[in-house]
Design an enzyme around this catalytic site. Structure first.
Site, PDB file in Angstrom:
ATOM      1  CG  ASP A  34       3.062  -1.376  -9.089  1.00  0.00           C
ATOM      2  OD1 ASP A  34       2.478  -0.759  -8.098  1.00  0.00           O
ATOM      3  OD2 ASP A  34       3.289  -0.955 -10.239  1.00  0.00           O
ATOM      4  CE  LYS A  91      -0.229   1.874 -10.129  1.00  0.00           C
ATOM      5  NZ  LYS A  91       0.414   3.063  -9.157  1.00  0.00           N
ATOM      6  N   GLY A 163       7.567   2.199 -14.930  1.00  0.00           N
ATOM      7  CA  GLY A 163       7.931   0.991 -16.028  1.00  0.00           C
ATOM      8  C   GLY A 163       8.968   1.233 -16.888  1.00  0.00           C
ATOM      9  NE  ARG A 175      19.968  14.663  -6.051  1.00  0.00           N
ATOM     10  CZ  ARG A 175      20.828  14.628  -5.099  1.00  0.00           C
ATOM     11  NH1 ARG A 175      20.660  15.549  -4.024  1.00  0.00           N
ATOM     12  NH2 ARG A 175      21.622  13.573  -4.767  1.00  0.00           N
ATOM     13  N   GLY A 224      10.445   3.776 -11.483  1.00  0.00           N
ATOM     14  CA  GLY A 224      11.499   3.552 -12.111  1.00  0.00           C
ATOM     15  C   GLY A 224      12.697   2.563 -11.157  1.00  0.00           C
ATOM     16  N   GLY A 245       7.451  -1.026  -8.776  1.00  0.00           N
ATOM     17  CA  GLY A 245       6.405  -1.693  -9.714  1.00  0.00           C
ATOM     18  C   GLY A 245       6.864  -2.831 -10.395  1.00  0.00           C
ATOM     19  CB  SER A 246       7.736  -2.890 -14.097  1.00  0.00           C
ATOM     20  OG  SER A 246       6.725  -1.804 -14.273  1.00  0.00           O
TER      21      SER A 246
END
Lengths: 304, 198
Positions: A34, A91, A163, A175, A224, A245-246
């Site tokens: 990101d 996005k 995030g 899973r 995450g 991302g973050s």
């Protein structure tokens, strides 16, 4: 056969399903990062990202700031496209097919119809088959993944909880998807229709997976992931690559962490290399546990 | 015969499947020592800048590959593999093996919306003097081969009338294509490469 090929010979066909599905195939084993501006995009490229994902704010900031999260300013996307040679994704809001049209016209290589942005339509997703560029969509389970593929998605990623810096939801979703695929491969043929009905998935895709044992498109992990070990964990579970991302630009040393996650994604089966690249990365993103989110704060439930 | 497929990043699994369908043993290569007992190497499609960064951090694998190619091991590069083998990349100083005398332009056709599939003539695939069937080729943000030195053998062009539209070429034990035969199920180019290894 000969007449078909003679007929098609010399013609260039763009935007076909084969061509759209092939771009993500080239990204396998890689990390998509990101970025919110050209400067971050250059750092991501320098670190070895296979692509960058342009968005207005990283998910951690979307959570912190609140408000409506939309497609990035086209000017920023143009600057990012100019700054790097790797593929640029961007996005669009779920169901916002005009944002997707704008992104396609800007020359982005792939659109992420993303639950991280505020949905524009709570009932319908974009008809992705109409576009010449591929789409990636998030999924929590096999039913969601196959509905998105049915709509024309050329790539799937787990939703996780963007995030948070908490990998637990990405693991749960990976899973769930991979587990159901395994189940399908040993399922008696007469059970497939009811299975398709129960998960709300197109029957033809369910039948295909029962035969091939894999999704018909590339499947990445997202939502995450914050450390090299997180990336390797999802790779060992069986995804084709990862989005971060973050986790990168909210950490103490983005370049070093990004490089480490790239190496960990390549050498995901090699604990010695994972140990080496995980050393001295500085502060990870602070994060918050996915379990502490209230239902209104959960992004993964958007657009199922 | 054992063929290695560089498995640092990209569509190496598709190449391994193609080798399996050719009834040849394929082996994913991530570390230097895995190169010891292979007879040929495929460098798959992927992102050339990513591979270049991995070059900077772990030179031993690329040193070993370079030495093996120089001592005659056949190598086949598809798309990214072609860029990685080229000795000149237009406007870029990114890491590469640099063993083949070709100059390439990355993303030569433009962004993904310009990526395409086509059926192309590849004369070297003709058998027993008969003209070969056109090859179903997929070009994904493909590079262009802009120029080459005389020792390079041009094997196919996208458009016969345009000199720089070279899409497949060889030089001694090195073979490159700017498209992806591993995506369309046609094994003829893999078999052509395997005949270089035999």
């Amino acid at each position: 056969m000969a007449s078909i090929t003679a007929d098609k010979k010399g013609k260039k066909e763009t935007g076909t399903l084969l061509v759209k599905k092939a771009l993500p195939q080239m990204l396998k084993g890689g990390v998509i990062m990101d970025v919110v501006n050209a400067e971050q995009a250059k750092i991501a490229e320098e670190a070895g990202a296979v692509a960058v994902m342009a968005l207005e704010r990283v998910p951690a900031d979307i959570r912190a700031d609140g408000g409506v999260a939309r497609m990035s300013d086209p000017e920023l996307i143009i600057q990012i496209i100019k700054a790097v040679t790797i593929p640029v994704m961007a996005k669009a809001r779920i169901g916002h097919f005009v944002e997707a049209q704008i992104l396609e016209s800007l020359g982005v290589d792939c659109v992420d119809e993303s639950e991280v942005l505020t949905p524009a339509d709570e009932e319908f997703h974009i008809d992705k088959s109409k576009f010449k560029i591929p789409f990636v969509c998030g999924a929590r389970n096999l039913g969601e993944a196959l509905r998105r593929i049915g709509e024309g998605a050329a790539m799937i990623r787990t939703k996780g909880e963007a995030g948070t810096g908490d990998v637990v939801e990405a693991v749960r979703h990976a899973r769930a998807i991979l587990g159901d695929i395994k189940k399908l491969t040993v399922m008696p043929a007469e059970e497939l229709m009811t299975f398709a009905k129960n998960i709300g998935a197109p029957y033809e895709l369910v039948k295909e997976i029962a035969k091939t044992g894999k999704l018909p498109v590339v499947n990445f992990a997202a939502g995450g992931l914050a450390t090299p070990a997180d990336a390797a964990l999802l790779m060992q579970l069986g995804v084709d690559g990862v989005f971060v991302g973050s986790g990168i630009f909210k950490s103490g040393n983005p370049l070093k962490r990004a490089q480490a996650i790239v190496k960990a994604t390549t050498h995901y089966q090699d604990p010695e290399i994972l140990a080496e690249v995980s050393r001295n990365l500085g502060e990870p993103m602070v994060g918050r546990t996915a379990a502490s989110l209230s239902e209104t704060e959960m992004l993964a439930i958007r657009g199922n | 015969m054992k063929i290695g497929v560089l498995a640092l990043q990209g569509d190496f699994a598709e190449h391994l499947q193609a080798l399996e369908r050719c009834a040849v043993q394929g082996s994913p290569i991530r570390r230097s020592f895995q190169l010891e007992d292979i007879d040929g190497l495929i460098i798959p499609g992927g992102e050339s800048t990513t591979i270049a960064k991995l070059t900077n951090s772990d030179n031993t694998i690329f040193d070993t590959i370079t030495n093996k190619i120089k001592s005659g091991m056949p190598v086949y590069g598809t798309c990214m593999g072609a860029i990685f083998l080229a000795n000149e990349i237009e406007g870029s100083s990114q890491g590469r093996l640099g063993l083949m005398s070709i100059k390439v332009r990355r993303n030569g056709f433009g962004p993904q919306k310009a990526s395409f599939e086509s059926y192309i003539d590849i004369p070297c695939l003709a058998e027993n003097g008969a003209k070969s069937e056109p090859f179903h080729a997929v070009f994904i943000r493909a590079p262009l081969i802009l120029s080459h030195s005389p020792e390079v053998n041009v094997l196919a062009k996208l458009d016969q009338s345009i000199s720089e539209n070279i899409i497949m070429a060889s030089q001694n034990n090195m073979l490159v294509s700017t498209f992806h035969p591993e995506l369309t199920g046609d094994l003829r180019i893999h078999k052509y490469f395997l005949s270089m290894v035999e």
